[in-house]
Design an enzyme around this catalytic site. Structure first.
Site, PDB file in Angstrom:
ATOM      1  N   LYS A  73       0.753  -1.095  -0.156  1.00  0.00           N
ATOM      2  CA  LYS A  73       0.001  -0.133  -0.038  1.00  0.00           C
ATOM      3  C   LYS A  73       0.977   1.257  -0.212  1.00  0.00           C
ATOM      4  O   LYS A  73       0.678   2.064  -0.730  1.00  0.00           O
ATOM      5  CB  LYS A  73      -0.970   0.178   1.244  1.00  0.00           C
TER       6      LYS A  73
ATOM      7  N   GLN B 198      -4.366  -1.092   9.710  1.00  0.00           N
ATOM      8  CA  GLN B 198      -4.102  -2.700   9.343  1.00  0.00           C
ATOM      9  C   GLN B 198      -5.012  -3.399  10.370  1.00  0.00           C
ATOM     10  O   GLN B 198      -4.355  -3.404  11.365  1.00  0.00           O
ATOM     11  CB  GLN B 198      -2.632  -2.913   9.013  1.00  0.00           C
TER      12      GLN B 198
ATOM     13  N   ASP C 213     -10.620   3.598   5.059  1.00  0.00           N
ATOM     14  CA  ASP C 213     -11.299   2.384   4.935  1.00  0.00           C
ATOM     15  C   ASP C 213     -12.833   2.259   4.929  1.00  0.00           C
ATOM     16  O   ASP C 213     -13.440   1.174   4.622  1.00  0.00           O
ATOM     17  CB  ASP C 213     -10.646   1.531   6.079  1.00  0.00           C
TER      18      ASP C 213
END
Ligand code: NAD
Length: 312
Positions: free
Chosen positions: A53, A97, A120
């Site tokens: 990422k 994460q 997210d």
């Protein structure tokens, strides 16, 4: 034989679109878009994801801020970092994460992220905005699935979509997005009765379960479009391999189009993280809202801008 929906190509187009948009910011006097990634502990798979990422963030012309915290980090320390990132004007998106170590409440930390930086789309505010049809930051995996579905099918209006899986990360937001695109949506899960029969009624079948090759060819309506979100590590003839939740070889004979694993949903998920960071940046700076469907035009497949979302 089904058309294979090439997630790598979709993802490349989307990254090219975002990179071009950022390159076009020359006139803009402020900082470039910034994405902070926060990893707690040293899970090898998570480390690979975060590295990937971060690399793609930089390649697109954004700034990457990487935080790698010890597995013993307390919830209070993590919340303190989130508060600092919320306040940092260079940071437009925060990616936490998952999974977090068990001593930390995932819910509490996610809901501490500033919703406008929640790239997210897991914050309760963004979940509520999506559910009520308002402008939200949308979870990356379902967003990528929608882009591929629209690319493949054009308008989804009136189609029957079956989503297998009801997680907060994939299944539920996927169903909301399909509903917003005027599909008739059925959500299936581990307690659904006669799943094969239900799936046979689907024009669009999205599978997000985590069971290797569970969906067989006789579950598929001829001509259906199948999106396989699952990622399962299996051993075949002594070699470790990744397979999806769909028995690709047999299902591809019946379906009209299908995403492969690997190379389908996965690459689009990371590209959508960049898209969400770019969206968060534009909203913060009063720039025009990025068009979820415009990126296909980059490669000349200009079929996607006709979506008129209607209420009801
Ligand atoms: P999850 O474990 O949170 O949810 C799984 C869902 O499947 C649950 O809602 C459960 O009710 C349902 N389910 C389980 N067994 C079932 C059965 N026999 N029949 C019907 N439904 C059943 O998982 P998740 O986070 O939603 O992820 C699902 C899969 O997608 C996993 O393989 C995961 O690795 C993968 N995934 C891929 C990406 C990507 O970028 N490609 C992103 C997220 C998740």
């Amino acid at each position: 034989m089904a058309k294979v929906i090439d997630g790598k190509t979709f993802a490349r187009r989307l990254r090219n679109y975002i990179t071009a948009q950022i390159a076009g910011l020359k006139e803009y006097q402020g900082e470039p878009p910034g994405l902070a990634t926060v990893l707690v502990g040293s899970d090898p798979a998570s480390e690979v994801y975060v590295r990937n990422k971060a690399k793609q963030t930089v390649d697109a012309g954004m700034v990457s801020f990487q935080y790698s915290l010890d597995a013993g980090t307390s919830e209070a320390e993590l919340l303190q970092l989130i508060a600092e990132l919320n306040a940092d004007p260079r940071v437009h998106g925060i990616l936490l994460q998952l999974p977090l170590p068990l001593h930390i409440s995932t819910e509490r930390v996610i809901n501490a992220i500033e919703p406008a930086k929640d790239v997210d789309g897991f914050h309760i505010s963004n979940v509520g905005l999506l559910g009520s049809g308002q402008k939200a930051l949308v979870p990356c995996t379902p967003l990528g699935c929608m882009m591929m579905l629209r690319g493949q099918l054009g308008s989804l209006k009136g189609m029957h979509a079956v989503v297998i899986g009801r997680s907060n990360i994939v299944g539920k937001p996927m169903a909301q997005l399909l509903l917003a695109d005027d599909c008739t949506v059925t959500i299936a899960h581990r307690h659904t009765l006669d799943l094969p029969n239900l799936c046979r009624q689907a024009d669009i079948l999205v599978v997000a379960v985590g069971r290797a090759e569970m969906v067989k060819s006789d579950w598929i309506k001829p001509g259906a479009t199948v999106i396989d979100v699952g990622i399962n590590r299996v051993e075949r003839e002594g070699t470790a391999r990744l397979v999806g939740d769909v028995d690709f070889k047999t299902v591809a004979v019946v379906a009209d189009a299908i995403t492969p694993v690997p190379g389908g949903v996965g690459p689009m998920t990371i590209a959508c993280l960049l898209f969400n960071t770019w969206t968060a940046f534009c909203r913060r700076n009063g720039l025009p809202e990025p068009d979820e469907n415009a990126f296909s035009l980059v490669d000349g497949i200009g079929v996607l801008n006709e979506f008129q979302r209607q209420a009801n």
